[in-house]
Write a protein that holds these residues in place. Structure first.
Motif, PDB file in Angstrom:
ATOM      1  N   VAL A   1      -3.004  -3.110   0.594  1.00 47.12           N
ATOM      2  CA  VAL A   1      -3.340  -3.931  -0.576  1.00 47.12           C
ATOM      3  C   VAL A   1      -3.568  -5.361  -0.117  1.00 47.12           C
ATOM      4  CG1 VAL A   1      -2.547  -4.775  -2.817  1.00 47.12           C
ATOM      5  CG2 VAL A   1      -1.972  -2.454  -2.070  1.00 47.12           C
TER       6      VAL A   1
ATOM      7  N   GLY B   1       0.826  -1.195   0.000  1.00 41.12           N
ATOM      8  CA  GLY B   1       0.000   0.000   0.000  1.00 41.12           C
ATOM      9  C   GLY B   1       0.861   1.245   0.000  1.00 41.12           C
TER      10      GLY B   1
ATOM     11  N   GLN C   1       1.358   3.823  -3.070  1.00 41.87           N
ATOM     12  CA  GLN C   1       0.714   5.078  -2.664  1.00 41.87           C
ATOM     13  C   GLN C   1      -0.802   4.919  -2.552  1.00 41.87           C
ATOM     14  OE1 GLN C   1       2.448   8.187  -2.076  1.00 41.87           O
ATOM     15  NE2 GLN C   1       4.103   6.710  -1.958  1.00 41.87           N
ATOM     16  N   SER C   2      -1.230   3.726  -2.117  1.00 38.88           N
ATOM     17  CA  SER C   2      -2.666   3.504  -2.002  1.00 38.88           C
ATOM     18  C   SER C   2      -3.110   3.877  -0.589  1.00 38.88           C
ATOM     19  CB  SER C   2      -2.977   2.023  -2.286  1.00 38.88           C
ATOM     20  OG  SER C   2      -4.073   1.609  -1.506  1.00 38.88           O
TER      21      SER C   2
END
Lengths: 247, 229
Positions: free
Chosen positions: B94, B85, B89-90
């Motif tokens: 993830v 993540g 850059q989420s």
């Protein structure tokens, strides 16, 4: 006469220890030269420098007038000029006898399988082992394995044969069958370099004897002189001879 | 002993083998093939004379061999989602998923062991074979292809199979990420029917039979290869 093998001031070190000291040597076509000396004197190392198996740090080595110790040297090509026989046979254990004889012919000389097998079989016949062609090396006696190893080296049609203590790992009763094959080869005019302690063989077959000690070539003389003019030899050689010729 | 009740096992066989064992075998096969592939690369790196190639392989192998497998499974299941993540850059972690986490962690872990087996298989080929190959004029690659690798392969196949057998047993650790493997399936049944002891006995016997038979076969293979050598 053209020299087949030429060593010029060859030196080699293992770290700080010098195993070969300024060795120079010329061997002509058709000559049979025996190298002897106490263990650790550098004989095996010296013979392995001739076909570039042992790299050296100083000096010049030529085999059939091709420079061996050169960065540009095409070593696989040059090595194929010389056949080599090892103390522990070193047959390829995963290949049967005939395959052992064919690998180099097919991969290095580019012969067809059929041609390689034909040549292999004729060489096996010559060393008296054609009926063993399908066996694996592990199923053969030491003497038989060494004869196959000689046939394997010959299968490459070498100009020179190098023998590195070919009989010293053999049971006594198998020594002669190997020496017989080597004697035949010498009689046929093969250029041979033999590291061995078999002084009877040396006396009968060799043209010259090289005596090494502590990495140096101490003596390089005709066979007759070496064995019959003992007083003319260096003290080290005399000492060595008195030890191995006692019995 | 007298009141053990095995009657719940036969109707559950479809679930135990059709689902549980399938997960076990899937992880074993993925990790064995992936691990051997990665192990080959690591072994080749480790045998390199260039330190910048060999040192990373040594570090990898020692790193994974000094950690408990269960820790690696946890790491991939819980930690990697956050790392991914962050990398991508989420705003959310993830999702890796339990099965993928198992595939990745077992593959990476086993690769370290496979690499060492492959390396020692290659190094067990005597030095004289190299001399003999060079003396008849083989090039470096011809020597590896026709002389060294065929012998190394014979050396390493039995230990690679044995290691895969250990991997097969170790896959039962996936219960920690709630995957239902063979053992997990059995405990589900056992808990449902109150026959945990019976189910565990059955699982133990199954593992024993499978592993015993395979290890006998590997031993026979090993003996046959010895006679060729």
């Amino acid at each position: 006469m053209e020299s087949m093998i030429q060593l010029c001031n060859v030196s080699k070190w293992y770290g700080g220890f010098q195993v070969l000291k300024d060795c120079s040597l010329k061997i002509n076509q058709g000559e049979v030269v025996v190298i002897c000396g106490p263990s650790g004197s550098g004989k095996s190392t010296l013979i392995k420098t001739i076909n570039g198996l042992e790299p050296v740090q100083a000096g010049e080595i030529r085999l059939n007038d091709r420079r061996v110790n050169d960065k540009e040297a095409k070593l696989p090509e040059i090595r194929a000029i010389a056949g080599m026989v090892f103390q522990h046979f070193e047959l390829f254990p995963h290949l049967n006898v005939l395959e052992n004889l064919c690998l180099g012919q097919v991969k290095v000389l580019g012969r067809t399988h059929a041609a390689a097998q034909a040549r292999g079989l004729s060489l096996l016949r010559r060393v008296g082992l054609h009926d063993q062609k399908d066996k694996y090396p592990a199923a053969l006696s030491g003497g038989q394995q060494q004869r196959v190893a000689i046939a394997r080296a010959l299968s490459m049609d070498p100009l020179v044969m190098l023998f590195d203590e070919p009989t010293s790992a053999l049971d006594p009763e198998m020594v002669n069958e190997v020496l017989d094959v080597m004697t035949d080869l010498a009689t046929e005019g093969m250029t041979m370099v033999v590291v061995t302690h078999e002084m009877g063989f040396a006396r009968k077959v060799a043209d010259r004897i090289i005596f090494m000690d502590e990495g140096k070539i101490q003596e390089d003389c005709a066979v007759a002189a070496f064995f019959d003019d003992i007083e003319g030899r260096s003290l080290r050689a005399q000492h060595f001879l008195s030890k191995i010729l006692r019995y | 002993m007298a009141n053990l009740d095995f009657s719940s096992i036969p109707p559950a066989l479809g679930y135990l083998f059709g689902q549980g064992m399938v997960v076990t075998l899937m992880i074993t096969l993925v990790a064995a093939s992936g691990g051997i592939l990665l192990g080959l690369i690591l072994a080749a790196m480790r045998l390199s004379h260039r330190r910048w190639i060999s040192v990373p392989a040594v570090l990898y192998i020692n790193f994974f061999r000094s950690l408990p497998l269960i820790l690696i499974i946890f790491t991939f299941y819980f930690l990697i989602p956050y790392v991914l993540g962050w990398v991508l850059q989420s705003p959310f972690p993830v999702k890796v998923g339990a099965l993928n986490a198992a595939f990745i962690s077992f593959t990476l872990f086993e690769a370290a062991y496979f690499a060492e087996i492959i390396r020692s298989g290659i190094q067990a080929v005597p030095k004289g074979q190299i001399f003999a190959s060079q003396a008849i004029g083989l090039t470096h690659w011809q020597m590896l292809r026709y002389v060294i690798y065929p012998q190394a392969l014979r050396n390493m196949i039995p230990p690679l199979l044995m290691r895969s057998l250990i991997l097969f047993q170790d896959t039962s650790l996936v219960y920690v990420v709630s995957l239902t493997d063979f053992l997990g399936a059995a405990s589900n049944i056992g808990q449902r029917d109150g026959t945990l002891t019976e189910l565990y006995l059955f699982v133990a016997a199954s593992y024993f039979v499978i592993c015993f038979v395979i290890s006998k076969l590997v031993n026979r293979l090993d003996q046959r290869m010895k006679t060729v050598r």
